[in-house]
Design an enzyme around this catalytic site. Structure first.
Site, PDB file in Angstrom:
ATOM      1  N   HIS A   1      26.080  41.069 104.984  1.00  0.00           N
ATOM      2  CA  HIS A   1      24.976  40.139 104.948  1.00  0.00           C
ATOM      3  C   HIS A   1      24.486  39.830 103.426  1.00  0.00           C
ATOM      4  O   HIS A   1      23.667  39.009 103.182  1.00  0.00           O
ATOM      5  CB  HIS A   1      23.466  40.988 105.230  1.00  0.00           C
ATOM      6  CG  HIS A   1      23.365  42.406 104.581  1.00  0.00           C
ATOM      7  ND1 HIS A   1      22.326  43.046 104.787  1.00  0.00           N
ATOM      8  CD2 HIS A   1      24.297  43.081 103.746  1.00  0.00           C
ATOM      9  CE1 HIS A   1      22.413  44.150 104.139  1.00  0.00           C
ATOM     10  NE2 HIS A   1      23.330  44.106 103.381  1.00  0.00           N
TER      11      HIS A   1
ATOM     12  N   GLU B   1      36.966  50.134  96.707  1.00  0.00           N
ATOM     13  CA  GLU B   1      35.555  50.020  95.883  1.00  0.00           C
ATOM     14  C   GLU B   1      35.910  49.058  94.775  1.00  0.00           C
ATOM     15  O   GLU B   1      37.043  49.190  94.416  1.00  0.00           O
ATOM     16  CB  GLU B   1      34.900  51.161  95.424  1.00  0.00           C
ATOM     17  CG  GLU B   1      33.825  51.788  96.262  1.00  0.00           C
ATOM     18  CD  GLU B   1      32.475  50.996  96.408  1.00  0.00           C
ATOM     19  OE1 GLU B   1      32.578  49.889  95.596  1.00  0.00           O
ATOM     20  OE2 GLU B   1      31.524  51.267  97.067  1.00  0.00           O
TER      21      GLU B   1
END
Length: 339
Positions: free
Chosen positions: A247, A199
């Site tokens: 995306h 992360e």
């Protein structure tokens, strides 16, 4: 498809309904009427709002079916309770705050975004930094974003666990894990598989704390990294998943991300990206088409793509045996291997 004037007007006025719901979350209306029927005055005292304006909001929520009014007593519709009450694991208040803080202001600039073919972050926030830099500057916004992504991911997770065989792998790395829902589910079904999460630093600390109180998450390692800068862990992972992130970036940056991941993998490793692709003829689906506009107003060139376009980018950076795996749930798996 035929449209009446009434249907078109209802579509145009959809933001009325959205703001009624997000306002009810903000004012704790749903919590107030979740357990027992309350009068107007009781609801308004509980929420610390005037009776005159509070009644208008309750009437709107009743008309929408989210609240029931019996003998001038208001009670939350039982079928909506798990999504609207704050102590529920499926609470959508995280999403409501994200909508009000980020999405609604940005979407107000949609026409300008289309005219300029450009994001509207500078216009809305006075800030030209990247979407995630803006989003992650406030700890509460990090929590909201991670939590609602976890809720959105659940149907996809069930489909991936059902359709993908994890048993032949030794070490699974999940990149961009939200609240760790997928790694936790994988761990429960594959107890011999070592699992790690990568992360951004702004989200890693919250995720570590979240996993400590999540059953099955205690043994999952959380490390920091950055897929755009190529700052990824050593190549000890034979299975890597990138969840709903390509995306967010332009096709050229997507290829950079894929190349960084490819270079970090050992030979023989498998890479998976989960996305919600456009139909091959770009006719929809509606949710993905709207997401593509969301990418326009908020990100630096993020865009939704077809299956073929995603596979082409996989091939360009060197992945082999590239393929699509359709699973139950809202996402599709794009798979490639490093020889």
């Amino acid at each position: 498809m035929n449209f009446s004037k009434e249907v078109i007007v209802d579509e145009m006025m959809g933001f009325f309904k959205s703001k009624v719901i997000t306002s009810a979350f903000e004012l704790n209306i749903f919590d107030a009427v979740s357990d027992k029927p309350l009068t107007l005055d009781e609801v308004c005292r509980h929420c610390n709002i005037p009776a005159n304006s509070g009644k208008r909001l309750l009437i709107a929520l009743t008309a929408m079916g989210l609240i029931e009014n019996k003998d001038n007593h208001y009670l939350l519709n039982s079928s909506a309770k798990s999504y609207l009450v704050s102590d529920s694991k499926e609470w959508l208040g995280w999403l409501a705050r994200h909508i009000d803080s980020f999405l609604y202001p940005l979407w107000a600039q949609t026409a300008n975004a289309v005219k300029d073919d450009s994001d509207q972050r500078k216009v809305v926030f006075g800030d030209a930094r990247s979407w995630f830099d803006i989003l992650y500057q406030n700890p509460q916004d990090v929590v909201d974003f991670q939590e609602f992504l976890g809720i959105f991911a659940q149907p996809f997770i069930e489909g991936m666990i059902e359709a993908f065989d994890f048993s032949k792998y030794r070490h699974f790395l999940d990149i961009g894990s939200g609240i760790g829902s997928l790694p936790v589910a994988v761990a429960q079904h594959n107890p011999n598989l070592k699992i790690s999460i990568c992360e951004l630093p702004q989200a890693a600390s919250y995720l570590r704390d979240r996993l400590k109180v999540t059953k099955g998450g205690e043994d999952i390692e959380v490390i920091t990294g950055n897929i755009i800068e190529g700052k990824l862990p050593d190549n000890t992972y034979d299975l890597v998943h990138l969840g709903w992130m390509l995306h967010d970036y332009s096709p050229s940056i997507q290829c950079e991300i894929l190349k960084n991941i490819y270079d970090s993998l050992p030979n023989g490793a498998t890479f998976i990206a989960s996305e919600t692709p456009l139909n091959d003829d770009e006719s929809g689906p509606l949710f993905t088409a709207l997401l593509s506009i969301n990418m326009l107003v908020s990100t630096d060139g993020g865009v939704e793509s077809t299956r073929q376009e995603y596979l082409q980018r996989f091939n360009e950076v060197g992945f082999v045996n590239t393929r699509v795996l359709t699973i139950n749930g809202p996402r599709t798996l794009f798979i490639g291997e490093k020889e």
